[in-house]
Design an enzyme around this catalytic site. Structure first.
Site, short mmCIF file in Angstrom:
data_model
loop_
_atom_site.label_atom_id
_atom_site.label_comp_id
_atom_site.label_asym_id
_atom_site.label_seq_id
_atom_site.Cartn_x
_atom_site.Cartn_y
_atom_site.Cartn_z
N ASP A 117 0.94 -1.41 -0.64
CA ASP A 117 -0.19 0.23 0.09
C ASP A 117 0.66 1.73 0.20
OD1 ASP A 117 -1.78 2.08 0.96
OD2 ASP A 117 -2.82 0.58 1.32
N ILE A 118 0.86 2.11 -1.11
CA ILE A 118 1.20 3.47 -1.03
C ILE A 118 1.25 4.08 -0.03
CG2 ILE A 118 2.03 5.58 -2.29
CD1 ILE A 118 1.65 4.04 -5.12
N GLU A 178 -4.69 2.38 -4.18
CA GLU A 178 -3.04 2.92 -4.33
C GLU A 178 -2.40 1.50 -3.21
OE1 GLU A 178 -4.81 4.08 -0.66
OE2 GLU A 178 -5.10 3.68 -2.73
#
Length: 425
Positions: A305-306, A348
Protein backbone atom coordinates in the site's frame (compact mmCIF):
# COMPACT_ATOMS: atom_id res chain seq x y z
CA UNK A 1 -5.92 -0.68 -64.36
CA UNK A 2 -7.32 -0.37 -67.89
CA UNK A 3 -10.86 -1.04 -69.14
CA UNK A 4 -12.14 -1.37 -72.72
CA UNK A 5 -15.75 -0.41 -73.45
CA UNK A 6 -17.40 -1.37 -76.75
CA UNK A 7 -20.93 -0.04 -77.15
CA UNK A 8 -22.78 1.71 -80.00
CA UNK A 9 -24.52 4.17 -77.64
CA UNK A 10 -22.45 7.24 -76.80
CA UNK A 11 -24.53 7.94 -73.69
CA UNK A 12 -24.05 4.37 -72.40
CA UNK A 13 -20.33 4.53 -73.16
CA UNK A 14 -20.16 7.72 -71.13
CA UNK A 15 -22.11 6.13 -68.27
CA UNK A 16 -19.83 3.07 -68.17
CA UNK A 17 -16.71 5.22 -68.42
CA UNK A 18 -17.70 7.30 -65.40
CA UNK A 19 -18.51 4.18 -63.39
CA UNK A 20 -15.22 2.47 -64.24
CA UNK A 21 -13.21 5.61 -63.61
CA UNK A 22 -14.79 5.87 -60.17
CA UNK A 23 -13.08 2.54 -59.44
CA UNK A 24 -9.76 3.95 -60.74
CA UNK A 25 -9.87 2.30 -64.14
CA UNK A 26 -8.55 4.14 -67.15
CA UNK A 27 -11.40 3.67 -69.62
CA UNK A 28 -11.06 3.45 -73.40
CA UNK A 29 -14.52 3.68 -75.02
CA UNK A 30 -15.20 2.75 -78.65
CA UNK A 31 -18.34 2.06 -80.67
CA UNK A 32 -17.17 -0.75 -82.98
CA UNK A 33 -15.00 -3.85 -83.09
CA UNK A 34 -12.88 -2.21 -85.82
CA UNK A 35 -11.94 0.44 -83.27
CA UNK A 36 -11.47 -2.09 -80.46
CA UNK A 37 -8.99 -4.40 -82.24
CA UNK A 38 -6.15 -1.85 -82.59
CA UNK A 39 -6.62 -0.86 -78.92
CA UNK A 40 -6.22 -4.47 -77.79
CA UNK A 41 -3.08 -4.87 -79.89
CA UNK A 42 -1.39 -1.78 -78.48
CA UNK A 43 -2.26 -2.01 -74.77
CA UNK A 44 -3.46 -4.51 -72.21
CA UNK A 45 -6.90 -4.26 -70.64
CA UNK A 46 -7.83 -5.71 -67.25
CA UNK A 47 -11.53 -5.78 -68.11
CA UNK A 48 -13.61 -5.70 -71.30
CA UNK A 49 -17.24 -4.53 -71.44
CA UNK A 50 -18.88 -5.32 -74.76
CA UNK A 51 -22.44 -4.85 -75.99
CA UNK A 52 -24.23 -7.81 -77.53
CA UNK A 53 -25.56 -5.75 -80.42
CA UNK A 54 -22.87 -4.09 -82.51
CA UNK A 55 -23.25 -2.58 -85.96
CA UNK A 56 -20.11 -3.83 -87.68
CA UNK A 57 -19.61 -7.42 -86.56
CA UNK A 58 -20.73 -10.28 -84.34
CA UNK A 59 -19.80 -9.48 -80.72
CA UNK A 60 -19.75 -13.19 -79.84
CA UNK A 61 -17.18 -13.85 -82.58
CA UNK A 62 -15.11 -10.98 -81.16
CA UNK A 63 -15.20 -12.60 -77.70
CA UNK A 64 -14.08 -15.94 -79.13
CA UNK A 65 -11.18 -14.24 -80.94
CA UNK A 66 -10.10 -12.41 -77.79
CA UNK A 67 -10.02 -15.64 -75.81
CA UNK A 68 -7.54 -17.07 -78.31
CA UNK A 69 -4.99 -14.45 -77.27
CA UNK A 70 -2.67 -15.70 -74.52
CA UNK A 71 -2.78 -12.42 -72.61
CA UNK A 72 -6.60 -12.42 -72.55
CA UNK A 73 -7.37 -16.01 -71.63
CA UNK A 74 -8.36 -14.99 -68.11
CA UNK A 75 -9.35 -11.33 -68.46
CA UNK A 76 -12.99 -10.76 -67.42
CA UNK A 77 -15.30 -10.06 -70.36
CA UNK A 78 -18.71 -8.66 -69.41
CA UNK A 79 -21.47 -8.58 -72.01
CA UNK A 80 -24.20 -5.97 -71.72
CA UNK A 81 -27.50 -6.49 -73.51
CA UNK A 82 -31.08 -5.26 -73.62
CA UNK A 83 -32.28 -8.66 -74.80
CA UNK A 84 -34.37 -10.88 -72.54
CA UNK A 85 -33.69 -13.95 -74.68
CA UNK A 86 -32.75 -16.86 -72.39
CA UNK A 87 -30.47 -18.33 -75.06
CA UNK A 88 -28.19 -15.28 -74.95
CA UNK A 89 -26.53 -16.40 -71.72
CA UNK A 90 -25.65 -19.82 -73.06
CA UNK A 91 -24.30 -18.46 -76.35
CA UNK A 92 -22.27 -15.75 -74.61
CA UNK A 93 -20.74 -18.07 -72.04
CA UNK A 94 -19.86 -20.50 -74.82
CA UNK A 95 -18.05 -17.68 -76.60
CA UNK A 96 -15.90 -16.97 -73.55
CA UNK A 97 -17.92 -14.21 -71.87
CA UNK A 98 -17.44 -14.14 -68.10
CA UNK A 99 -20.92 -12.88 -67.25
CA UNK A 100 -23.96 -11.34 -68.99
CA UNK A 101 -25.81 -8.32 -67.58
CA UNK A 102 -29.02 -6.64 -68.61
CA UNK A 103 -28.45 -2.96 -69.32
CA UNK A 104 -31.54 -2.18 -67.28
CA UNK A 105 -30.03 -3.95 -64.23
CA UNK A 106 -27.11 -1.60 -63.74
CA UNK A 107 -26.83 -2.27 -59.99
CA UNK A 108 -25.94 -5.95 -60.57
CA UNK A 109 -23.12 -4.97 -62.89
CA UNK A 110 -21.87 -2.42 -60.36
CA UNK A 111 -21.81 -5.04 -57.59
CA UNK A 112 -19.88 -7.43 -59.81
CA UNK A 113 -17.44 -4.63 -60.62
CA UNK A 114 -16.88 -3.93 -56.92
CA UNK A 115 -16.02 -7.58 -56.31
CA UNK A 116 -13.69 -7.64 -59.31
CA UNK A 117 -11.81 -4.52 -58.18
CA UNK A 118 -11.42 -5.98 -54.70
CA UNK A 119 -9.96 -9.18 -56.20
CA UNK A 120 -7.61 -7.31 -58.53
CA UNK A 121 -6.37 -5.17 -55.64
CA UNK A 122 -5.81 -8.31 -53.57
CA UNK A 123 -3.66 -9.74 -56.36
CA UNK A 124 -1.56 -6.58 -56.41
CA UNK A 125 -1.18 -6.68 -52.61
CA UNK A 126 -0.27 -10.37 -52.41
CA UNK A 127 2.15 -11.18 -49.64
CA UNK A 128 2.97 -14.29 -47.71
CA UNK A 129 5.66 -16.81 -46.92
CA UNK A 130 5.30 -20.06 -48.89
CA UNK A 131 7.17 -23.31 -48.29
CA UNK A 132 7.37 -25.24 -51.56
CA UNK A 133 8.52 -28.88 -51.76
CA UNK A 134 9.02 -30.18 -55.33
CA UNK A 135 11.72 -32.62 -56.51
CA UNK A 136 11.58 -31.48 -60.14
CA UNK A 137 13.88 -28.48 -60.50
CA UNK A 138 12.33 -27.35 -63.79
CA UNK A 139 8.77 -27.49 -62.45
CA UNK A 140 9.85 -25.77 -59.26
CA UNK A 141 11.53 -22.97 -61.21
CA UNK A 142 8.37 -22.18 -63.20
CA UNK A 143 6.04 -22.26 -60.17
CA UNK A 144 8.45 -20.33 -57.94
CA UNK A 145 8.92 -17.65 -60.59
CA UNK A 146 5.15 -17.25 -60.97
CA UNK A 147 4.61 -16.96 -57.22
CA UNK A 148 7.46 -14.48 -56.77
CA UNK A 149 6.17 -12.39 -59.68
CA UNK A 150 2.90 -12.09 -57.75
CA UNK A 151 4.53 -10.87 -54.56
CA UNK A 152 5.04 -14.08 -52.56
CA UNK A 153 8.25 -15.06 -50.82
CA UNK A 154 9.02 -18.70 -51.65
CA UNK A 155 11.41 -21.13 -49.96
CA UNK A 156 11.84 -24.12 -52.28
CA UNK A 157 13.31 -27.50 -51.28
CA UNK A 158 13.92 -30.56 -53.46
CA UNK A 159 13.38 -33.08 -50.66
CA UNK A 160 10.70 -33.60 -48.05
CA UNK A 161 13.29 -33.91 -45.29
CA UNK A 162 14.74 -30.47 -46.02
CA UNK A 163 11.27 -28.98 -46.31
CA UNK A 164 10.10 -30.41 -42.98
CA UNK A 165 13.20 -29.05 -41.23
CA UNK A 166 12.55 -25.60 -42.70
CA UNK A 167 8.90 -25.78 -41.67
CA UNK A 168 9.76 -26.42 -38.02
CA UNK A 169 12.43 -23.71 -38.05
CA UNK A 170 10.60 -20.87 -39.84
CA UNK A 171 7.14 -19.34 -40.11
CA UNK A 172 5.11 -19.98 -43.28
CA UNK A 173 1.66 -18.85 -44.36
CA UNK A 174 1.21 -21.86 -46.64
CA UNK A 175 2.80 -25.17 -47.59
CA UNK A 176 2.80 -26.28 -51.23
CA UNK A 177 3.99 -29.84 -51.74
CA UNK A 178 4.17 -32.40 -54.52
CA UNK A 179 2.58 -35.72 -53.60
CA UNK A 180 5.32 -37.92 -55.11
CA UNK A 181 8.80 -37.03 -53.83
CA UNK A 182 12.16 -38.78 -54.04
CA UNK A 183 12.70 -39.35 -50.31
CA UNK A 184 9.33 -39.20 -48.53
CA UNK A 185 5.80 -38.92 -49.85
CA UNK A 186 3.78 -35.74 -49.76
CA UNK A 187 1.48 -37.60 -47.38
CA UNK A 188 4.36 -37.92 -44.91
CA UNK A 189 4.96 -34.16 -45.21
CA UNK A 190 1.30 -33.46 -44.43
CA UNK A 191 1.38 -35.70 -41.37
CA UNK A 192 4.59 -34.06 -40.12
CA UNK A 193 2.90 -30.67 -40.32
CA UNK A 194 -0.32 -31.76 -38.66
CA UNK A 195 1.62 -33.49 -35.86
CA UNK A 196 3.49 -30.30 -34.99
CA UNK A 197 3.63 -29.36 -31.31
CA UNK A 198 2.92 -25.74 -32.21
CA UNK A 199 -0.79 -24.99 -32.53
CA UNK A 200 0.02 -22.15 -34.92
CA UNK A 201 2.20 -24.33 -37.18
CA UNK A 202 -0.12 -27.33 -37.26
CA UNK A 203 -2.91 -25.17 -38.75
CA UNK A 204 -0.75 -23.99 -41.69
CA UNK A 205 -2.78 -24.36 -44.94
CA UNK A 206 -1.51 -27.14 -47.24
CA UNK A 207 -2.00 -27.52 -50.98
CA UNK A 208 -1.02 -30.88 -52.47
CA UNK A 209 0.01 -31.05 -56.15
CA UNK A 210 -0.01 -34.28 -58.15
CA UNK A 211 -0.26 -35.66 -61.66
CA UNK A 212 -2.51 -38.35 -60.20
CA UNK A 213 -6.21 -37.57 -60.16
CA UNK A 214 -7.67 -40.66 -58.51
CA UNK A 215 -10.25 -40.14 -55.78
CA UNK A 216 -8.69 -42.64 -53.35
CA UNK A 217 -5.42 -40.69 -53.24
CA UNK A 218 -7.28 -37.39 -52.81
CA UNK A 219 -9.38 -38.80 -49.98
CA UNK A 220 -6.28 -40.06 -48.17
CA UNK A 221 -4.61 -36.66 -48.44
CA UNK A 222 -7.70 -34.75 -47.31
CA UNK A 223 -8.07 -37.17 -44.40
CA UNK A 224 -4.46 -36.45 -43.43
CA UNK A 225 -5.21 -32.73 -43.36
CA UNK A 226 -4.61 -30.98 -46.69
CA UNK A 227 -6.76 -27.95 -47.48
CA UNK A 228 -6.70 -28.18 -51.27
CA UNK A 229 -5.58 -30.41 -54.14
CA UNK A 230 -4.29 -29.26 -57.54
CA UNK A 231 -3.74 -31.59 -60.49
CA UNK A 232 -0.75 -31.29 -62.83
CA UNK A 233 -0.18 -29.67 -65.26
CA UNK A 234 -0.83 -26.71 -62.99
CA UNK A 235 -2.71 -23.74 -64.41
CA UNK A 236 -1.02 -20.67 -62.89
CA UNK A 237 -4.21 -18.65 -62.50
CA UNK A 238 -5.94 -21.49 -60.67
CA UNK A 239 -3.00 -22.07 -58.35
CA UNK A 240 -2.68 -18.36 -57.58
CA UNK A 241 -6.38 -18.09 -56.79
CA UNK A 242 -6.29 -21.09 -54.43
CA UNK A 243 -3.13 -19.83 -52.69
CA UNK A 244 -4.53 -16.32 -52.30
CA UNK A 245 -7.75 -17.61 -50.76
CA UNK A 246 -6.01 -19.87 -48.24
CA UNK A 247 -3.37 -17.32 -47.21
CA UNK A 248 -5.86 -14.51 -46.78
CA UNK A 249 -8.13 -16.80 -44.74
CA UNK A 250 -5.19 -17.75 -42.52
CA UNK A 251 -4.07 -14.15 -42.08
CA UNK A 252 -7.63 -13.13 -41.25
CA UNK A 253 -7.86 -15.93 -38.68
CA UNK A 254 -4.56 -14.85 -37.12
CA UNK A 255 -5.82 -11.26 -36.94
CA UNK A 256 -9.05 -12.39 -35.27
CA UNK A 257 -7.13 -14.57 -32.80
CA UNK A 258 -4.80 -11.68 -31.97
CA UNK A 259 -7.77 -9.38 -31.39
CA UNK A 260 -9.37 -12.02 -29.19
CA UNK A 261 -6.16 -12.37 -27.19
CA UNK A 262 -5.95 -8.60 -26.91
CA UNK A 263 -9.52 -8.42 -25.59
CA UNK A 264 -8.76 -11.15 -23.08
CA UNK A 265 -5.67 -9.28 -21.91
CA UNK A 266 -7.69 -6.09 -21.54
CA UNK A 267 -10.26 -7.96 -19.46
CA UNK A 268 -7.56 -9.33 -17.14
CA UNK A 269 -5.21 -6.37 -16.81
CA UNK A 270 -5.33 -2.96 -15.22
CA UNK A 271 -5.28 -0.38 -18.02
CA UNK A 272 -3.30 2.20 -16.04
CA UNK A 273 -0.44 0.03 -14.78
CA UNK A 274 -0.62 -2.96 -17.19
CA UNK A 275 -0.49 -5.27 -14.15
CA UNK A 276 -3.07 -7.99 -13.69
CA UNK A 277 -6.32 -6.73 -12.24
CA UNK A 278 -8.40 -7.82 -9.26
CA UNK A 279 -10.59 -10.08 -11.40
CA UNK A 280 -7.58 -12.06 -12.63
CA UNK A 281 -6.18 -12.29 -9.13
CA UNK A 282 -9.43 -13.63 -7.66
CA UNK A 283 -9.65 -16.21 -10.43
CA UNK A 284 -6.02 -17.36 -10.42
CA UNK A 285 -4.93 -17.37 -6.76
CA UNK A 286 -7.31 -20.21 -5.70
CA UNK A 287 -5.83 -22.36 -8.48
CA UNK A 288 -2.28 -21.56 -7.35
CA UNK A 289 -3.23 -22.33 -3.73
CA UNK A 290 -4.72 -25.69 -4.71
CA UNK A 291 -1.61 -26.60 -6.72
CA UNK A 292 0.74 -25.57 -3.91
CA UNK A 293 -1.17 -27.66 -1.37
CA UNK A 294 -1.34 -30.65 -3.67
CA UNK A 295 2.39 -30.57 -4.55
CA UNK A 296 3.52 -29.43 -1.11
CA UNK A 297 5.57 -26.34 -1.97
CA UNK A 298 5.53 -22.95 -0.16
CA UNK A 299 3.53 -20.00 -1.45
CA UNK A 300 3.52 -16.44 -0.12
CA UNK A 301 1.42 -13.34 -0.62
CA UNK A 302 2.61 -9.74 -0.36
CA UNK A 303 0.24 -6.78 -0.10
CA UNK A 304 1.64 -3.31 -0.81
CA UNK A 305 0.00 0.00 0.00
CA UNK A 306 1.51 3.34 -1.08
CA UNK A 307 1.86 5.59 1.95
CA UNK A 308 -0.13 8.86 2.06
CA UNK A 309 -1.32 8.37 -1.51
CA UNK A 310 -4.42 10.54 -0.94
CA UNK A 311 -2.16 13.50 -0.16
CA UNK A 312 -0.32 12.96 -3.45
CA UNK A 313 -3.62 13.20 -5.34
CA UNK A 314 -4.82 16.17 -3.30
CA UNK A 315 -1.57 18.15 -3.54
CA UNK A 316 -0.35 17.23 -7.04
CA UNK A 317 -3.46 16.11 -8.92
CA UNK A 318 -4.75 12.76 -10.11
CA UNK A 319 -2.60 12.72 -13.26
CA UNK A 320 0.50 12.85 -11.07
CA UNK A 321 -1.02 10.18 -8.85
CA UNK A 322 -1.42 7.99 -11.94
CA UNK A 323 2.26 8.43 -12.80
CA UNK A 324 3.20 7.40 -9.28
CA UNK A 325 1.10 4.24 -9.59
CA UNK A 326 2.72 3.41 -12.94
CA UNK A 327 6.22 3.92 -11.52
CA UNK A 328 5.48 1.63 -8.55
CA UNK A 329 4.01 -1.00 -10.89
CA UNK A 330 7.24 -1.07 -12.94
CA UNK A 331 9.29 -1.63 -9.78
CA UNK A 332 7.05 -4.51 -8.70
CA UNK A 333 7.28 -6.26 -12.08
CA UNK A 334 11.05 -5.86 -12.32
CA UNK A 335 11.55 -7.22 -8.80
CA UNK A 336 9.78 -10.57 -9.18
CA UNK A 337 10.16 -13.70 -11.34
CA UNK A 338 8.19 -14.28 -14.51
CA UNK A 339 6.09 -17.02 -12.87
CA UNK A 340 5.02 -14.74 -10.01
CA UNK A 341 1.89 -12.59 -10.18
CA UNK A 342 1.78 -8.83 -9.63
CA UNK A 343 -1.67 -7.23 -9.62
CA UNK A 344 -3.30 -3.93 -8.82
CA UNK A 345 -5.95 -4.82 -6.28
CA UNK A 346 -7.55 -1.39 -6.24
CA UNK A 347 -6.62 2.25 -5.69
CA UNK A 348 -3.06 2.39 -4.35
CA UNK A 349 -3.04 -1.23 -3.19
CA UNK A 350 -1.08 -3.98 -4.97
CA UNK A 351 -0.78 -7.74 -4.45
CA UNK A 352 2.11 -10.07 -5.30
CA UNK A 353 1.80 -13.86 -5.27
CA UNK A 354 5.11 -15.71 -4.96
CA UNK A 355 5.17 -19.36 -6.07
CA UNK A 356 7.75 -21.80 -4.62
CA UNK A 357 8.84 -19.13 -2.17
CA UNK A 358 9.16 -19.52 1.62
CA UNK A 359 8.37 -16.71 4.02
CA UNK A 360 11.99 -15.64 4.59
CA UNK A 361 12.63 -15.21 0.87
CA UNK A 362 9.30 -13.42 0.57
CA UNK A 363 10.34 -10.98 3.30
CA UNK A 364 13.66 -10.38 1.52
CA UNK A 365 11.88 -9.71 -1.79
CA UNK A 366 9.46 -7.33 -0.08
CA UNK A 367 12.34 -5.49 1.60
CA UNK A 368 14.13 -5.07 -1.75
CA UNK A 369 10.94 -3.74 -3.32
CA UNK A 370 10.40 -1.34 -0.40
CA UNK A 371 13.87 0.14 -0.87
CA UNK A 372 13.40 0.42 -4.63
CA UNK A 373 10.11 2.30 -4.20
CA UNK A 374 11.63 4.63 -1.61
CA UNK A 375 14.36 5.60 -4.09
CA UNK A 376 11.98 6.25 -6.99
CA UNK A 377 11.02 9.93 -6.60
CA UNK A 378 8.52 9.95 -9.50
CA UNK A 379 7.60 13.48 -10.59
CA UNK A 380 10.11 14.69 -7.94
CA UNK A 381 7.88 13.37 -5.17
CA UNK A 382 9.27 11.27 -2.34
CA UNK A 383 7.14 8.17 -1.89
CA UNK A 384 7.20 5.11 0.33
CA UNK A 385 5.06 2.00 0.70
CA UNK A 386 4.05 -0.36 3.49
CA UNK A 387 4.35 -4.12 2.95
CA UNK A 388 2.45 -7.02 4.49
CA UNK A 389 3.73 -10.57 3.97
CA UNK A 390 2.14 -13.88 4.81
CA UNK A 391 2.58 -17.54 3.86
CA UNK A 392 0.13 -20.27 2.97
CA UNK A 393 -0.84 -22.42 5.93
CA UNK A 394 -1.19 -26.18 5.85
CA UNK A 395 -4.52 -27.24 4.31
CA UNK A 396 -5.50 -23.61 3.68
CA UNK A 397 -7.59 -23.35 0.52
CA UNK A 398 -9.19 -19.93 0.83
CA UNK A 399 -7.98 -16.81 -0.97
CA UNK A 400 -9.74 -14.46 1.44
CA UNK A 401 -7.99 -15.82 4.55
CA UNK A 402 -4.56 -15.56 2.88
CA UNK A 403 -5.27 -12.03 1.70
CA UNK A 404 -6.72 -10.96 5.06
CA UNK A 405 -3.53 -11.88 6.91
CA UNK A 406 -1.35 -10.01 4.42
CA UNK A 407 -3.70 -7.02 4.59
CA UNK A 408 -3.57 -7.05 8.38
CA UNK A 409 0.23 -7.06 8.15
CA UNK A 410 0.05 -3.93 5.97
CA UNK A 411 -2.13 -2.25 8.61
CA UNK A 412 0.45 -3.14 11.27
CA UNK A 413 3.22 -1.74 9.05
CA UNK A 414 1.37 1.55 8.78
CA UNK A 415 0.79 1.58 12.55
CA UNK A 416 4.52 1.01 12.99
CA UNK A 417 5.41 4.19 11.10
CA UNK A 418 4.97 3.09 7.46
CA UNK A 419 7.74 2.33 4.91
CA UNK A 420 8.45 -1.07 6.44
CA UNK A 421 7.75 -4.78 5.95
CA UNK A 422 5.67 -6.79 8.43
CA UNK A 423 5.25 -10.57 8.32
CA UNK A 424 2.15 -12.22 9.74
CA UNK A 425 1.73 -15.98 10.04
Amino acid sequence: MNALIIDPSSSYRQLLSKLLESYRFTAVAVSTIDEANPAIQHQHFDIICVSLNLADTDSLAFCRDVRQLDSYKHVPIFMLTSSKDADVNQLALGAGVTEVFRKQDFSSFQLCLENLVERLNDEVDNNGQILYIEDSASTAFLVTTTLQDHGYHVDHFLTAEEGIKAFHKNYYDLLLTDVVLTDLSGLAVVRAVRDSNSEDKKTTPIIAISSFNDNARKLELFSAGINDYVTKPVMNEELLARISTLIKSRQLLITLNNKQAQLERLALTDQLTSLYNRHYLMDTVPKRIHQAQRQGYPLCMVVIDIDHFKLINDNHGHSTGDKVLQAVAKVLVSGIRWEDIAARFGGEEFVILLDHCDYQNAINIAEDLRKAIASLNPCDIEITASFGVTTLKENEQDFSSLFSRADEAVYEAKESGRNCVVFKE
